[in-house]
Write an enzyme that holds these catalytic residues in place. Structure first.
Site, mmCIF file in Angstrom:
data_model
loop_
_atom_site.group_PDB
_atom_site.id
_atom_site.type_symbol
_atom_site.label_atom_id
_atom_site.label_comp_id
_atom_site.label_asym_id
_atom_site.label_seq_id
_atom_site.Cartn_x
_atom_site.Cartn_y
_atom_site.Cartn_z
ATOM 1 C CE1 TYR A 17 -0.706 -8.752 -0.938
ATOM 2 C CE2 TYR A 17 -2.459 -10.170 -0.118
ATOM 3 C CZ TYR A 17 -1.898 -8.918 -0.265
ATOM 4 O OH TYR A 17 -2.533 -7.822 0.280
ATOM 5 N NE ARG A 34 -3.209 2.682 2.730
ATOM 6 C CZ ARG A 34 -2.702 3.893 2.944
ATOM 7 N NH1 ARG A 34 -1.393 4.058 3.093
ATOM 8 N NH2 ARG A 34 -3.488 4.955 2.977
ATOM 9 C CG ASP A 84 -12.064 2.325 3.864
ATOM 10 O OD1 ASP A 84 -12.612 1.559 3.052
ATOM 11 O OD2 ASP A 84 -10.974 2.063 4.411
#
Length: 386
Positions: free
Chosen positions: A204, A100, A282
Site C-alpha cells: 500500500y 511508522r 506489544d
C-alpha cells in the site's frame, strides 16, 4: 513510562492532554524515523486527531480506496472491501496508511521534553509507595506508576509474567519502494494483499503517496537470534515469491533495502496490571501483523489508560489500572487469537479448501463486518468505564 514507540508516545500525549505529567525512558540512544507502513483504522485516526496530530497525519498519510484480496499467481481479484469515502461517511474518519516513522515523529514532536533516550532498563521493583526502575548505566528512577510500553521483549512485563515470545513459523520481508517505479499502483491507491500457498504479500502507498510499503511473509525455522534491524540478502525476497504474480516479484526486487524479521507473539495474559505497574501495546498483547491491528490497539490502550488515570486521581491509581485492564483485555485477546487464526486461512495451498475460501471471499462486502474494528470508539468506552 518505559518505551518511546507509537504506544508510549501516544500515552505521553494523551496524559498531557488530561493534565498528567510523565517521563518516557527508551533504550535507543537516538530516536529516529524507522520502520515500515502502518494501517490505521478510522477510530484510531479520530483518537490521533484529538491528540493534535491530525493535520500532520493527513499530510503524510494516504487514504486508500479499498482493501483488495488478490490471487497469488495472476493478481486476480478475490475480494474488494471499500475504504475511501465509504469509510469516512460511515465512521467519521478515513482509513489511512502511513509510514511508522512519520507517525512516530509527529507524536515525538508533541512529547520531546518528556523523553529520555539511552536508558536500557534491566530491572523493575514494585514497592508499597513507588516503583523503582534500574537501568544498565547504574542509574535508578522512582515513579508513582510505571507503564511498560517496551515492546514484545518487555522488561516490565517480566515483572508480571514469566512467559516468552512464541515464534509463528513465519518471517516477514519489509521494505519501501519509490512510487514512481510503479506508477499504476501509485495512481490507484489501494491496500493490496496477494494470498497464496504458505505466504502472502501486502502492499500500500505511504508518505503522501510518494512511496509504496510492502510486507511479504515466508515460512522458516526459528532463528537463533532475533533482530529488528536485520537486512535481507539481496534478491532473497523476490526469490521467495518466484512464480507469483509478476507485480509482486518486481515490487520485492525494486526496494533499495529490505528488512527481514521473525514474527513472534505471546499467549494472551489475563492480568497485566498490579497496584502500580501496567502494560501497553506489544508489551501487553503482542500480536501477529496479519490483522494490521498492532498500532491501532496500542493507540486505543494509551487513550483508555490516560482517561482512567485522570478520572481516578492519585488516591485511586490501583483501581484505575484494574479498570483499564478490564476494559482492554477482552478486545486485545480476541484480536491476538484472530491474528493467529488468520495465518492458515491466508496461506492455504491450492485445492478444495482454498476454493471454498475464495468463494466465501467473493460474497458482497457487508460494512457491518468491520464495525467492531473500524468503528470502535475507545474514548467513549474509557469515559463511560465500559
Amino acid at each position: 513510562m518505559v518505551g518511546a514507540g507509537i504506544g508510549g508516545l501516544t500515552l505521553a500525549a494523551a496524559l498531557a492532554r488530561v493534565g498528567l505529567d510523565c517521563t518516557v525512558f527508551d533504550r535507543a540512544e537516538h530516536l529516529s524515523e524507522v520502520g515500515a507502513g502502518l494501517q490505521l483504522a478510522p477510530g484510531t485516526v479520530k483518537l490521533l486527531r484529538r491528540l493534535g496530530v491530525g493535520a500532520g497525519l493527513a499530510e503524510r498519510s494516504v487514504r486508500p480506496l479499498s482493501l483488495d484480496l488478490l490471487r497469488w499467481e495472476d493478481g486476480g481479484l478475490l475480494s474488494r472491501a471499500p475504504l475511501g469515502a465509504t469509510c469516512e461517511e460511515r465512521y467519521g474518519a478515513p482509513y489511512t496508511t502511513v509510514h511508522r516513522g512519520q507517525l512516530h515523529a509527529l507524536l515525538l514532536a508533541r512529547t520531546r521534553a518528556a523523553v529520555r533516550p539511552g536508558h536500557r532498563l534491566t530491572a523493575v521493583e514494585e514497592q508499597p509507595d513507588a516503583v523503582v526502575l534500574r537501568f544498565a548505566d547504574g542509574t535508578e528512577h522512582r515513579a508513582d506508576v510505571v507503564v511498560g510500553a517496551d515492546g514484545i521483549r518487555s522488561v516490565v512485563r517480566s515483572a508480571l509474567a514469566a512467559d516468552d515470545p512464541v515464534f509463528s513459523g513465519q518471517f516477514m520481508y519489509r521494505g519501501l519502494v519509490p512510487a514512481q517505479r510503479f506508477p499504476a499502483l501509485a495512481a490507484d491507491p489501494r491496500v493490496r494483499v496477494w494470498l497464496g500457498p504458505g505466504r502472502h504479500c501486502v502492499c500500500y502507498p505511504v508518505d503522501g503517496g510518494r512511496s509504496l510499503s510492502f510486507a511479504a511473509t515466508t515460512p522458516g525455522a526459528a532463528p537463533a537470534e532475533e533482530s529488528w534491524t536485520a537486512a535481507a540478502e539481496a534478491g532473497a525476497a523476490a526469490a521467495a515469491y518466484r512464480g507469483w504474480d509478476a507485480t509482486v516479484v518486481r515490487l520485492l526486487d525494486a526496494a533499495d533495502r529490505v528488512g527481514r524479521w521473525a514474527l513472534h507473539d505471546r499467549t494472551p495474559l489475563e492480568r497485566w496490571s498490579t497496584d502500580r505497574i501496567t502494560l501497553l501495546g506489544d508489551a501487553a498483547h503482542p500480536m501477529l501483523p496479519f490483522a494490521a491491528q498492532g498500532a491501532n490497539q496500542a493507540v486505543e490502550d494509551a487513550v483508555t489508560l490516560a482517561v482512567r488515570l485522570a478520572a481516578a486521581g492519585a488516591a485511586a491509581v490501583p483501581e484505575a489500572l484494574r479498570r483499564y485492564q478490564e476494559l482492554r483485555v477482552p478486545r486485545t485477546t480476541d484480536l491476538q487469537r484472530s491474528a493467529r487464526e488468520r495465518t492458515a486461512r491466508m496461506h492455504l495451498p491450492d485445492g478444495p479448501d482454498q476454493r471454498k475460501r475464495d468463494v466465501a471471499l467473493a460474497r458482497p462486502h457487508d460494512p457491518r463486518e468491520t464495525d467492531w474494528s473500524y468503528g470502535y470508539d475507545a474514548l467513549t468506552v474509557a469515559v463511560r468505564g465500559g
